[in-house]
Enzyme design. Structure first.
Site, mmCIF file in Angstrom:
data_model
loop_
_atom_site.group_PDB
_atom_site.id
_atom_site.type_symbol
_atom_site.label_atom_id
_atom_site.label_comp_id
_atom_site.label_asym_id
_atom_site.label_seq_id
_atom_site.Cartn_x
_atom_site.Cartn_y
_atom_site.Cartn_z
ATOM 1 N N GLY A 1 0.838 -1.184 0.000
ATOM 2 C CA GLY A 1 0.000 0.000 0.000
ATOM 3 C C GLY A 1 0.878 1.240 0.000
ATOM 4 N N SER B 1 1.301 3.766 -2.482
ATOM 5 C CA SER B 1 1.118 4.789 -3.507
ATOM 6 C C SER B 1 0.453 6.080 -3.037
ATOM 7 C CB SER B 1 0.302 4.209 -4.668
ATOM 8 O OG SER B 1 -0.953 3.742 -4.201
ATOM 9 N N PHE C 1 -2.272 -1.189 -5.976
ATOM 10 C CA PHE C 1 -3.184 -1.437 -7.085
ATOM 11 C C PHE C 1 -3.628 -0.089 -7.627
ATOM 12 C CE2 PHE C 1 -7.317 -2.234 -9.046
ATOM 13 C CZ PHE C 1 -7.026 -3.330 -9.845
ATOM 14 N N GLU C 2 -3.096 0.305 -8.772
ATOM 15 C CA GLU C 2 -3.396 1.599 -9.365
ATOM 16 C C GLU C 2 -3.588 1.439 -10.868
ATOM 17 O OE1 GLU C 2 -3.999 4.106 -7.581
ATOM 18 O OE2 GLU C 2 -3.026 3.701 -5.658
ATOM 19 N N LEU D 1 -2.377 -0.986 3.590
ATOM 20 C CA LEU D 1 -3.286 -1.248 2.485
ATOM 21 C C LEU D 1 -4.705 -0.784 2.814
ATOM 22 C CD1 LEU D 1 -3.022 -2.562 -0.303
ATOM 23 C CD2 LEU D 1 -3.758 -4.708 0.723
ATOM 24 N N TYR E 1 -6.289 3.129 12.942
ATOM 25 C CA TYR E 1 -6.796 4.370 13.531
ATOM 26 C C TYR E 1 -7.876 4.010 14.536
ATOM 27 C CZ TYR E 1 -8.901 8.976 14.079
ATOM 28 O OH TYR E 1 -9.385 10.141 14.618
ATOM 29 N N TYR F 1 -15.257 3.621 14.330
ATOM 30 C CA TYR F 1 -13.963 2.965 14.449
ATOM 31 C C TYR F 1 -13.876 1.941 15.570
ATOM 32 C CZ TYR F 1 -11.923 6.040 10.979
ATOM 33 O OH TYR F 1 -11.628 6.676 9.802
ATOM 34 N N LYS G 1 -10.282 -3.840 12.948
ATOM 35 C CA LYS G 1 -9.086 -3.337 13.623
ATOM 36 C C LYS G 1 -8.712 -4.224 14.814
ATOM 37 C CE LYS G 1 -8.780 0.085 10.779
ATOM 38 N NZ LYS G 1 -7.859 -0.046 9.635
#
Length: 419
Positions: free
Chosen positions: A69, A71, A95-96, A161, A247, A257, A266
């Site tokens: 992850g 990018s 993944f782009e 990611l 987070y 969250y 999480k």
């Protein structure tokens, strides 16, 4: 591309000639999503983060790093800090998509190109893998590259990611995450960047299947599969470290969250951290941590209900106190002070806490006071809406004062560039 001085500021323009497909790229938004991205703005986005790291002292860190992850957001900032602050060679997996017809390519695509061009000028090696990080094929491809062309071992893996969909490489099922509550419907205010308004949004209750799917996508399973594959491949060094980004936030975001489907994912990530830490400590004298990040505008967080408004209020308070950090400042402090420094902040659940300034009692008390006062009529005045929006726009290459957004972009020439 080149730059020249005009009216005492730099205007960056596109200077590719001979292409047939040219266009002026303007921002188009849908709620918290950007539908267009600006390639020249992406280069400036990366450059400013590099400039910040270069303005700081160098630090001793890892030499060979894998970032899952890489990018945008936290992962990109981490990569920039490691490369330009510690001289680390990095492999990035993301993944782009590039230019497809009239589509100008994703922000992460252009960020990856800009990063690779910048490290090349500094003589620092970097390799990008563009594809599905969840697949075993990608894991095998990366491990083969580490063995044959990257010195055989890595010192650090960052797991950053952000994806809404994952196909499990073991059972072949495609899972989709759901941003929902696990207890009751939650209604709260958020910011719509497209319409520039504050509006109410409701998050429904997830089904058991949606909770399971969210854990499959956003939990720790893929992180663990990466470590197991790298271990089996024999490419982890003595003292190897791995950190996954997460987070938590304050009470106003707990419904999402802590008590929502994201929270369930999480918790799975944190359990995975403990499992991996025990394994790595025994096998490599290594470590595994979850790091709780400060609230920041990222592509992922911009579409999460309630979060954009909370972030805008938080920015106002932290800027007034002189402790606000952008993504690069946050990740640079995490790496230099905590992961590779002597000032780690670790809570009772063994989580790294670079969000410690955000969670200070005085900061949260002032944010809560503003939260009670904010209305659709005053939110732009009592929050740092302008700062939050600018940060959101700059994620996609817009709102830089030294980029000429009226210049034609030659898509034919840009399509030749690869991450």
């Amino acid at each position: 591309m080149y730059s020249f001085l005009k009216k005492e500021k730099i205007i960056i323009i596109n200077n590719f000639l001979g292409g047939k497909e040219k266009m002026v790229i303007k921002p188009r938004l849908k709620g918290g999503l950007a539908l267009t991205n600006h390639p020249i703005g992406a280069k400036e986005f990366v450059k400013r983060q590099i400039d910040y790291v270069k303005s700081q002292d160098k630090y001793e860190g890892p030499k060979k790093v894998l970032i899952i992850g890489s990018s945008s957001g936290y992962g990109l900032a981490t990569r920039i800090s490691l490369a330009f602050g510690a001289g680390a060679e990095t492999i990035g997996v993301a993944f782009e998509k590039g230019i497809e017809g009239k589509r100008t390519g994703s922000a992460g695509w252009w960020n990856s190109i800009a990063f690779k061009e910048a490290v090349k000028k500094e003589g620092i090696f970097a390799k990008n893998f563009i594809g599905d990080a969840f697949s075993m094929e990608m894991k095998d491809e990366v491990i083969k590259f580490i063995k044959e062309e990257f010195g055989g071992k890595i010192d650090l893996l960052i797991y950053s990611l952000a994806s809404a969909v994952r196909t499990d490489p073991i059972d072949g099922v495609t899972y989709r995450s759901a941003l929902k509550s696990t207890t009751k419907d939650i209604t709260g205010p958020t910011i719509n960047f497209e319409k520039e308004i504050m509006e109410e949004t409701t998050m429904g209750v997830a089904t058991p299947e949606e909770i399971k799917s969210t854990i499959k996508v956003m939990g720790g399973e893929d992180w663990k599969l990466w470590i197991e594959a790298l271990d089996k491949g024999g490419v982890l060094s003595e003292g190897f470290k791995t950190v996954a980004y997460s987070y938590l936030g304050p009470k106003v975001t707990y419904g999402i969250y802590k008590e929502g489907t994201i929270g369930a994912a999480k918790r799975d990530l944190e359990h995975t951290s403990d499992v991996l830490n025990d394994f790595l400590k025994q096998r490599y004298n290594g470590e595994a941590y979850v790091s709780l990040s400060k609230a920041l505008m990222t592509k992922a967080s911009a579409v999460i209900p309630i979060f954009p408004l909370y972030a805008a209020l938080l920015y106002k308070v932290m800027k007034e106190k002189g402790i606000h950090e952008g993504t690069i400042q946050q990740k640079h402090r995490l790496l230099t002070k905590m992961v590779y420094g002597n000032e780690p902040v670790i809570d009772e659940e063994r989580r790294l806490r670079p969000d410690n300034w955000e969670m200070r009692e005085d900061v949260q008390a002032e944010v809560e006071a503003l939260w009670d006062k904010v209305t659709p009529e005053n939110f732009k005045e009592i929050s740092d809406y302008a700062g939050a929006r600018e940060e959101f726009m700059q994620l996609n290459g817009f709102d830089f004062d030294n980029v000429d957004y009226d210049a034609d972009i030659d898509l034919d020439e840009l399509a030749k560039l690869k991450p």
